[in-house]
Design a protein around this motif. Structure first.
Motif, PDB file in Angstrom:
ATOM      1  N   GLY A  27       0.794  -1.216   0.000  1.00  0.00           N
ATOM      2  CA  GLY A  27       0.000   0.000   0.000  1.00  0.00           C
ATOM      3  C   GLY A  27       0.828   1.268   0.000  1.00  0.00           C
ATOM      4  O   GLY A  27       0.410   2.293  -0.538  1.00  0.00           O
ATOM      5  N   ALA A  28       2.014   1.218   0.585  1.00  0.00           N
ATOM      6  CA  ALA A  28       2.886   2.392   0.618  1.00  0.00           C
ATOM      7  C   ALA A  28       3.339   2.802  -0.781  1.00  0.00           C
ATOM      8  O   ALA A  28       3.724   3.947  -1.008  1.00  0.00           O
ATOM      9  CB  ALA A  28       4.099   2.124   1.510  1.00  0.00           C
ATOM     10  N   TYR A  29       3.274   1.888  -1.718  1.00  0.00           N
ATOM     11  CA  TYR A  29       3.657   2.165  -3.099  1.00  0.00           C
ATOM     12  C   TYR A  29       2.445   2.458  -3.979  1.00  0.00           C
ATOM     13  O   TYR A  29       2.584   2.660  -5.175  1.00  0.00           O
ATOM     14  CB  TYR A  29       4.402   0.957  -3.691  1.00  0.00           C
ATOM     15  N   ALA A 135       8.855   4.575  -7.465  1.00  0.00           N
ATOM     16  CA  ALA A 135       9.171   3.317  -8.150  1.00  0.00           C
ATOM     17  C   ALA A 135       8.261   2.208  -7.648  1.00  0.00           C
ATOM     18  O   ALA A 135       7.806   2.238  -6.505  1.00  0.00           O
ATOM     19  CB  ALA A 135      10.633   2.959  -7.918  1.00  0.00           C
ATOM     20  N   PRO A 136       7.978   1.224  -8.480  1.00  0.00           N
ATOM     21  CA  PRO A 136       7.120   0.115  -8.057  1.00  0.00           C
ATOM     22  C   PRO A 136       7.719  -0.682  -6.895  1.00  0.00           C
ATOM     23  O   PRO A 136       8.933  -0.723  -6.714  1.00  0.00           O
ATOM     24  CB  PRO A 136       7.025  -0.768  -9.302  1.00  0.00           C
ATOM     25  N   ALA A 137       6.850  -1.342  -6.147  1.00  0.00           N
ATOM     26  CA  ALA A 137       7.260  -2.160  -5.002  1.00  0.00           C
ATOM     27  C   ALA A 137       8.199  -3.273  -5.437  1.00  0.00           C
ATOM     28  O   ALA A 137       9.071  -3.687  -4.667  1.00  0.00           O
ATOM     29  CB  ALA A 137       6.028  -2.739  -4.303  1.00  0.00           C
ATOM     30  N   LEU A 138       8.059  -3.757  -6.658  1.00  0.00           N
ATOM     31  CA  LEU A 138       8.876  -4.894  -7.098  1.00  0.00           C
ATOM     32  C   LEU A 138      10.359  -4.554  -7.122  1.00  0.00           C
ATOM     33  O   LEU A 138      11.195  -5.450  -7.053  1.00  0.00           O
ATOM     34  CB  LEU A 138       8.413  -5.435  -8.445  1.00  0.00           C
ATOM     35  N   LEU A 139      10.713  -3.271  -7.166  1.00  0.00           N
ATOM     36  CA  LEU A 139      12.125  -2.900  -7.141  1.00  0.00           C
ATOM     37  C   LEU A 139      12.729  -3.052  -5.746  1.00  0.00           C
ATOM     38  O   LEU A 139      13.935  -3.161  -5.602  1.00  0.00           O
ATOM     39  CB  LEU A 139      12.314  -1.474  -7.652  1.00  0.00           C
ATOM     40  N   ARG A 182       5.556   5.841   4.078  1.00  0.00           N
ATOM     41  CA  ARG A 182       5.636   6.941   3.104  1.00  0.00           C
ATOM     42  C   ARG A 182       6.433   8.116   3.666  1.00  0.00           C
ATOM     43  O   ARG A 182       7.198   8.751   2.949  1.00  0.00           O
ATOM     44  CB  ARG A 182       4.241   7.366   2.661  1.00  0.00           C
ATOM     45  N   LYS A 183       6.258   8.400   4.967  1.00  0.00           N
ATOM     46  CA  LYS A 183       7.010   9.488   5.587  1.00  0.00           C
ATOM     47  C   LYS A 183       8.505   9.177   5.567  1.00  0.00           C
ATOM     48  O   LYS A 183       9.328  10.034   5.234  1.00  0.00           O
ATOM     49  CB  LYS A 183       6.546   9.735   7.013  1.00  0.00           C
ATOM     50  N   GLU A 184       8.844   7.928   5.888  1.00  0.00           N
ATOM     51  CA  GLU A 184      10.250   7.516   5.862  1.00  0.00           C
ATOM     52  C   GLU A 184      10.823   7.662   4.458  1.00  0.00           C
ATOM     53  O   GLU A 184      11.929   8.161   4.261  1.00  0.00           O
ATOM     54  CB  GLU A 184      10.364   6.064   6.336  1.00  0.00           C
ATOM     55  N   TRP A 185      10.045   7.246   3.443  1.00  0.00           N
ATOM     56  CA  TRP A 185      10.485   7.351   2.054  1.00  0.00           C
ATOM     57  C   TRP A 185      10.650   8.820   1.654  1.00  0.00           C
ATOM     58  O   TRP A 185      11.640   9.195   1.014  1.00  0.00           O
ATOM     59  CB  TRP A 185       9.483   6.648   1.141  1.00  0.00           C
TER      60      TRP A 185
END
Length: 194
Positions: A27-29, A135-139, A182-185
């Motif tokens: 969900g974060a992505y 970027a997508p989660a898969l990365l 999301r905040k960390e990102w």
């Protein structure tokens, strides 16, 4: 303040069957509504055409069935009710991919897989690059992104249209985890820019 978690998740101590953690990671992505909509349209077709590819190329006739069964069993282990629905969708994708493989044959079937996969993946990368701007989660976690993608989409749809939660407080707990992620990102992104 302690959040309420699913008792079975607490007993397991998280890990592979920690639905909140999986859902929050994915969900974060996927916070932008357009990106979420794009995923709702294209994730399950990716799953279906991946099964079609297994029908067409795998050395074992049962590879697609095994793949669909693994996904379905994993989803049921995460949440019995929505997981059962997801498992039924996996079974339907397997049946549809088997019918397509029989009808299309190897040459045309492989072309259909190639076109569908390229189109669906392109749309998802557009969703991430243009709308999500992440970027997508898969990365970051390839296995989790591939495994959770179809189920995440289903849970999002169930929640949006029926208010479904695997247990009371699930979405509130997950939203807190998503917000923290999301905040960390965003903090890391801001640090890189300075």
């Amino acid at each position: 303040m302690q959040t309420t978690s699913n008792p079975s998740t607490m007993a397991r101590g998280g890990g592979l069957l920690d639905l909140e953690r999986h859902f929050a990671f994915y969900g974060a992505y996927h916070s932008n509504p357009v990106n979420v909509f794009i995923h709702a349209l294209f994730v399950w077709p990716i799953f279906l055409t991946a099964l079609l590819l297994l029908h067409l190329t795998a050395p074992s006739l049962h590879s697609a069935a095994v793949g669909a069964a693994i996904y379905g069993a994993f989803y049921i282990s995460l949440d019995r009710r929505s997981g059962t629905l997801a498992a039924v969708l996996c079974l339907l994708c397997w049946a549809a991919s088997a019918a397509l493989a029989a009808r299309l044959g190897f040459s045309i079937g492989c072309k259909v897989v190639l076109v569908a996969q390229l189109f669906c993946w392109t749309m998802q990368f557009i969703g991430h690059g243009v709308f999500e701007k992440r970027a997508p989660a898969l990365l970051d976690n390839l296995v989790q992104a591939f495994l959770m993608g179809p189920y995440f989409v289903l849970l999002e749809i169930l929640h949006k249209f029926s208010g479904y939660e695997p247990y009371p407080g699930f979405h509130a707990n997950v939203q807190k985890l998503i917000d923290a992620n999301r905040k960390e990102w965003e903090d890391k992104k801001a640090k890189k820019m300075t």
